[in-house]
Scaffold this motif. Structure first.
Motif, PDB file in Angstrom:
ATOM      1  N   ASN A 174      20.812  61.656 -72.088  1.00 53.39           N
ATOM      2  CA  ASN A 174      22.020  62.363 -70.854  1.00 53.39           C
ATOM      3  C   ASN A 174      21.342  63.629 -70.844  1.00 53.39           C
ATOM      4  O   ASN A 174      22.648  64.652 -71.029  1.00 53.39           O
ATOM      5  CB  ASN A 174      23.628  62.121 -71.072  1.00 53.39           C
ATOM      6  CG  ASN A 174      24.395  62.400 -69.840  1.00 53.39           C
ATOM      7  OD1 ASN A 174      23.978  62.369 -68.563  1.00 53.39           O
ATOM      8  ND2 ASN A 174      25.524  63.048 -70.192  1.00 53.39           N
ATOM      9  N   PRO A 175      20.715  64.075 -70.324  1.00 52.74           N
ATOM     10  CA  PRO A 175      20.123  66.197 -69.484  1.00 52.74           C
ATOM     11  C   PRO A 175      22.140  66.099 -68.800  1.00 52.74           C
ATOM     12  O   PRO A 175      22.219  65.272 -67.576  1.00 52.74           O
ATOM     13  CB  PRO A 175      18.844  66.201 -69.087  1.00 52.74           C
ATOM     14  CG  PRO A 175      18.647  65.067 -68.767  1.00 52.74           C
ATOM     15  CD  PRO A 175      19.039  63.679 -69.575  1.00 52.74           C
ATOM     16  N   TYR A 176      22.213  67.339 -68.554  1.00 47.66           N
ATOM     17  CA  TYR A 176      23.145  68.167 -67.451  1.00 47.66           C
ATOM     18  C   TYR A 176      22.970  68.724 -68.208  1.00 47.66           C
ATOM     19  O   TYR A 176      22.643  69.964 -68.373  1.00 47.66           O
ATOM     20  CB  TYR A 176      24.922  67.095 -67.780  1.00 47.66           C
ATOM     21  CG  TYR A 176      25.220  67.981 -68.973  1.00 47.66           C
ATOM     22  CD1 TYR A 176      26.270  69.259 -69.380  1.00 47.66           C
ATOM     23  CD2 TYR A 176      24.782  67.214 -71.027  1.00 47.66           C
ATOM     24  CE1 TYR A 176      26.172  69.406 -70.187  1.00 47.66           C
ATOM     25  CE2 TYR A 176      24.961  67.495 -71.672  1.00 47.66           C
ATOM     26  CZ  TYR A 176      26.091  68.817 -71.411  1.00 47.66           C
ATOM     27  OH  TYR A 176      27.372  69.212 -72.675  1.00 47.66           O
ATOM     28  N   SER A 177      24.602  70.037 -66.673  1.00 46.47           N
ATOM     29  CA  SER A 177      23.959  70.853 -66.398  1.00 46.47           C
ATOM     30  C   SER A 177      25.589  71.654 -66.662  1.00 46.47           C
ATOM     31  O   SER A 177      26.442  70.087 -66.568  1.00 46.47           O
ATOM     32  CB  SER A 177      23.464  71.935 -65.036  1.00 46.47           C
ATOM     33  OG  SER A 177      22.256  71.395 -65.289  1.00 46.47           O
ATOM     34  N   ARG A 236      19.839  77.874 -70.989  1.00 44.60           N
ATOM     35  CA  ARG A 236      19.475  76.264 -71.732  1.00 44.60           C
ATOM     36  C   ARG A 236      19.644  76.636 -72.777  1.00 44.60           C
ATOM     37  O   ARG A 236      19.472  77.381 -73.492  1.00 44.60           O
ATOM     38  CB  ARG A 236      18.368  76.130 -70.630  1.00 44.60           C
ATOM     39  CG  ARG A 236      17.682  75.146 -70.694  1.00 44.60           C
ATOM     40  CD  ARG A 236      16.103  75.224 -70.138  1.00 44.60           C
ATOM     41  NE  ARG A 236      15.639  73.928 -69.605  1.00 44.60           N
ATOM     42  CZ  ARG A 236      14.371  73.768 -69.127  1.00 44.60           C
ATOM     43  NH1 ARG A 236      13.205  74.406 -68.615  1.00 44.60           N
ATOM     44  NH2 ARG A 236      13.601  72.646 -69.040  1.00 44.60           N
ATOM     45  N   ASP A 274      18.727  69.956 -72.399  1.00 39.85           N
ATOM     46  CA  ASP A 274      18.117  68.507 -71.694  1.00 39.85           C
ATOM     47  C   ASP A 274      16.821  68.625 -72.517  1.00 39.85           C
ATOM     48  O   ASP A 274      17.118  69.125 -73.901  1.00 39.85           O
ATOM     49  CB  ASP A 274      16.818  68.795 -70.217  1.00 39.85           C
ATOM     50  CG  ASP A 274      16.762  70.646 -70.271  1.00 39.85           C
ATOM     51  OD1 ASP A 274      16.283  70.753 -71.232  1.00 39.85           O
ATOM     52  OD2 ASP A 274      15.798  71.448 -69.430  1.00 39.85           O
ATOM     53  N   GLY A 275      16.121  67.931 -72.518  1.00 37.85           N
ATOM     54  CA  GLY A 275      15.240  67.795 -73.759  1.00 37.85           C
ATOM     55  C   GLY A 275      14.895  66.579 -74.331  1.00 37.85           C
ATOM     56  O   GLY A 275      15.211  65.462 -73.382  1.00 37.85           O
ATOM     57  N   ASP A 276      15.060  66.295 -75.520  1.00 37.69           N
ATOM     58  CA  ASP A 276      14.939  65.059 -76.219  1.00 37.69           C
ATOM     59  C   ASP A 276      16.463  64.322 -76.162  1.00 37.69           C
ATOM     60  O   ASP A 276      17.029  64.406 -77.753  1.00 37.69           O
ATOM     61  CB  ASP A 276      14.418  65.395 -77.168  1.00 37.69           C
ATOM     62  CG  ASP A 276      13.197  65.333 -77.645  1.00 37.69           C
ATOM     63  OD1 ASP A 276      12.474  65.220 -76.809  1.00 37.69           O
ATOM     64  OD2 ASP A 276      12.051  66.104 -78.740  1.00 37.69           O
ATOM     65  N   ARG A 293      21.680  74.432 -68.595  1.00 34.87           N
ATOM     66  CA  ARG A 293      20.866  73.541 -68.915  1.00 34.87           C
ATOM     67  C   ARG A 293      21.055  72.841 -70.638  1.00 34.87           C
ATOM     68  O   ARG A 293      20.339  73.912 -71.233  1.00 34.87           O
ATOM     69  CB  ARG A 293      19.846  73.738 -67.963  1.00 34.87           C
ATOM     70  CG  ARG A 293      19.575  71.845 -67.900  1.00 34.87           C
ATOM     71  CD  ARG A 293      19.175  71.227 -67.020  1.00 34.87           C
ATOM     72  NE  ARG A 293      19.147  70.193 -66.704  1.00 34.87           N
ATOM     73  CZ  ARG A 293      19.171  68.880 -66.372  1.00 34.87           C
ATOM     74  NH1 ARG A 293      20.269  68.661 -65.508  1.00 34.87           N
ATOM     75  NH2 ARG A 293      18.010  67.745 -66.149  1.00 34.87           N
ATOM     76  N   THR A 315      13.924  70.059 -78.785  1.00 37.16           N
ATOM     77  CA  THR A 315      12.278  69.704 -79.251  1.00 37.16           C
ATOM     78  C   THR A 315      12.398  70.117 -80.635  1.00 37.16           C
ATOM     79  O   THR A 315      13.011  70.198 -81.011  1.00 37.16           O
ATOM     80  CB  THR A 315      11.613  70.610 -78.631  1.00 37.16           C
ATOM     81  OG1 THR A 315      10.455  69.818 -78.436  1.00 37.16           O
ATOM     82  CG2 THR A 315      12.366  72.344 -78.424  1.00 37.16           C
ATOM     83  N   ALA A 363      25.461  65.451 -74.349  1.00 38.82           N
ATOM     84  CA  ALA A 363      23.921  65.418 -74.068  1.00 38.82           C
ATOM     85  C   ALA A 363      23.550  64.073 -75.147  1.00 38.82           C
ATOM     86  O   ALA A 363      21.938  63.398 -74.515  1.00 38.82           O
ATOM     87  CB  ALA A 363      22.691  65.986 -74.518  1.00 38.82           C
ATOM     88  N   THR A 395      17.155  73.064 -75.311  1.00 43.93           N
ATOM     89  CA  THR A 395      16.327  72.232 -75.168  1.00 43.93           C
ATOM     90  C   THR A 395      16.448  71.800 -76.273  1.00 43.93           C
ATOM     91  O   THR A 395      15.733  72.485 -77.378  1.00 43.93           O
ATOM     92  CB  THR A 395      14.951  72.223 -74.643  1.00 43.93           C
ATOM     93  OG1 THR A 395      15.409  73.173 -72.800  1.00 43.93           O
ATOM     94  CG2 THR A 395      13.778  71.975 -74.076  1.00 43.93           C
TER      95      THR A 395
END
Length: 515
Positions: free
Chosen positions: A257-260, A380, A252-254, A250, A384, A307, A382
């Motif tokens: 386009n978060p995706y897995s 993951r 994600d975060g800032d 995964r 941040t 992302a 992230t």
């Protein structure tokens, strides 16, 4: 204490040990089916690691090296053995108290299981199995070994003899079942650890490694470190048995386009290969926590580009990578998006990642110590800020930058080795990731620095082998020092520093004897 009392105490202690041993075997067996990390002893050990002060961890790594986990587990096993003996002795006076003593041990294990990251109530299954089996065995052995009264008739004496024989038989059965449980758990874990994956060829393969000098200079580290001997430093007491079909990454975060990504989707992306040497921040001067390998994977800058990081120019951005067990590492965003070719690796030296080195996927970030750029079993990424989230090692006071310090290591002769007089070969490896090794210089007996002969130059992120011929070594005790010249003729620092908080530094010196 009379001989009879001693025998009775021994049987009581054995009862406690056999009961706890059988319980732990049952817990290990159930954990092998579900998740080996949820086994009671492993859960307790992981909790101990998380709460161990940094200074003590560093001491353990220095003293025991890659055996530090074995030492920890052995220490826990000794403590459990002592508590098991105590519970058996208590049970002879009060069976309820003996059961309570064992239940207290299991409660501690249950607490350790539930406080692990991502833990669920179902993770208590191994602990529950261990508790049920240990208490049942304690009850059964206690029933067989009921102490006879002090004043016994011949018939009672005969029954006592039969009881002792029954106790020996029951103890043997319990010990056999315990051994079978541990062996079965080990085989189940081994079966789960088998990797049945075929990696696609790299669209951008690494240049083949040239022939190293280790065949010319016995004892010098091979140019490529085999997977089986590559150093391993992490907080895992058991290697995670991640199923590739269940794994996903995964991002994600800032990001906009978060995706897995599933494992098959990751392998479907263009793969690259890079020859990279990585180093552990716990590596002392002259230590062995460094290794060179050919890594295959996907460029992290491509993954993060997909992302779309929000305002990527902010200087305080990090990528917090998370492992399967919740362990986190903090990497500067720039290191994963610049031209150094950091990769999310799926392969190592032409094969899928071994489980002990991060299967299904791990980060490999050139130029940064492993604690900042080499997360294993990663699930993951992230984006941040450092202010918003702190990683595992950051919380313990380690650096957040962690550039690997250039160093030259002496591989031969070994410390305090005895060598023949005359022609003596001195050799080793040197690294200066992101800057490149230019040459290595050697000083014998604090004499002038002389240039060593160099092995092949693979790239700026890979180590180089070197050797020096001391043509006329006289008998006696001698010393040798080595330093690396890197980048634009920069010298390795001679200033000594320990590993905390940003890696060791200083020139290695070895002593040996010429006979």
């Amino acid at each position: 204490m009379t001989a009879a009392a001693l025998r009775a105490s021994f049987r009581a202690a054995a009862t406690g040990v056999l009961a706890v041993g059988a319980g732990l075997a049952a817990g290990q067996l159930v954990a092998a089916v579900r998740d080996p990390a949820t086994a009671p002893i492993l859960a307790v050990g992981s909790t101990v690691i998380d709460h161990t002060p940094t200074a003590l961890k560093d001491w353990a790594i220095r003293q025991f090296g890659t055996h530090d986990k074995l030492v920890l587990l052995s220490s826990i096993a000794v403590a459990v053995l002592a508590l098991a003996v105590t519970s058996g002795l208590i049970a002879t006076r009060s069976l309820t108290a003996g059961i309570a003593a064992q239940a207290t041990m299991l409660a501690v294990a249950g607490y350790a299981v539930l406080t692990r990251p991502f833990a669920t109530v179902t993770d208590l299954a191994p602990t529950a199995a261990a508790g049920a089996v240990s208490i049942l065995v304690l009850l059964a052995l206690h029933r067989i070994d009921r102490p006879p009264s002090d004043r016994r008739s011949p018939q009672q004496e005969a029954r006592a003899g039969v009881g002792r024989r029954d106790f020996v038989l029951a103890s043997g059965v319990s010990a056999t079942m315990t051994a079978a449980g541990f062996v079965g758990a080990d085989r189940l874990a081994a079966r789960r650890s088998a990797i049945d994956v075929r990696l696609p060829e790299a669209a951008d393969p690494a240049p083949p490694l040239p022939r190293g000098i280790d065949r010319l200079v016995p004892g010098v580290t091979p140019l490529r470190t085999p997977n089986g001997t590559f150093y391993r430093v992490d907080t895992e007491l058991t290697v995670p048995a991640v199923d590739a079909s269940d794994w996903s990454l995964r991002i994600d975060g800032d990001v906009e386009n978060p995706y897995s990504l599933s494992y098959s989707e990751l392998l479907g992306r263009p793969l690259v290969e890079r020859n990279i040497t990585i180093t552990c921040v716990s590596n002392e001067i002259g230590g062995g926590y460094a290794g060179g390998a050919t890594w295959r994977g996907v460029l992290t800058r491509d993954l993060l580009a997909a992302a779309r990081v929000k305002d990527p120019g902010r200087p305080d951005l990090q990528v917090l990578s998370t492992s399967t067990d919740g362990f986190t590492i903090s990497t500067p965003l720039e290191a994963l998006t610049d031209d150094r070719d950091a990769i999310l690796a799926v392969g190592m030296n032409g094969a899928p990642l071994p489980r002990s080195h991060g299967f299904p996927a791990r980060l490999v970030t050139p130029g940064l110590y492993g604690m900042l750029g080499c997360t294993k079993w990663v699930t993951r990424l992230t984006v941040t800020t450092y202010a918003a989230r702190k990683a595992y090692w950051t919380q313990r006071g380690w650096t957040t930058t962690g550039e690997i310090k250039p160093t030259a290591r002496i591989d031969v002769p070994r410390s305090f080795a005895s060598v023949q007089r005359g022609r003596v070969l001195i050799g080793g490896t040197a690294w200066a990731q992101r800057r490149g090794v230019v040459r290595v210089q050697v000083s014998v007996d604090n004499g002038p620095w002389e240039d060593a002969s160099m092995g092949p130059d693979v790239n700026i992120d890979y180590w180089r082998q070197w050797y020096f011929v001391w043509a006329d070594a006289a008998a006696g005790q001698h010393s040798v020092r080595a330093r690396v010249v890197y980048g634009h003729d920069q010298l390795q620092t001679s200033k000594r520093a320990g590993v905390f908080p940003n890696g060791s530094s200083g020139v290695e010196e070895r002593f040996f004897v010429v006979r």
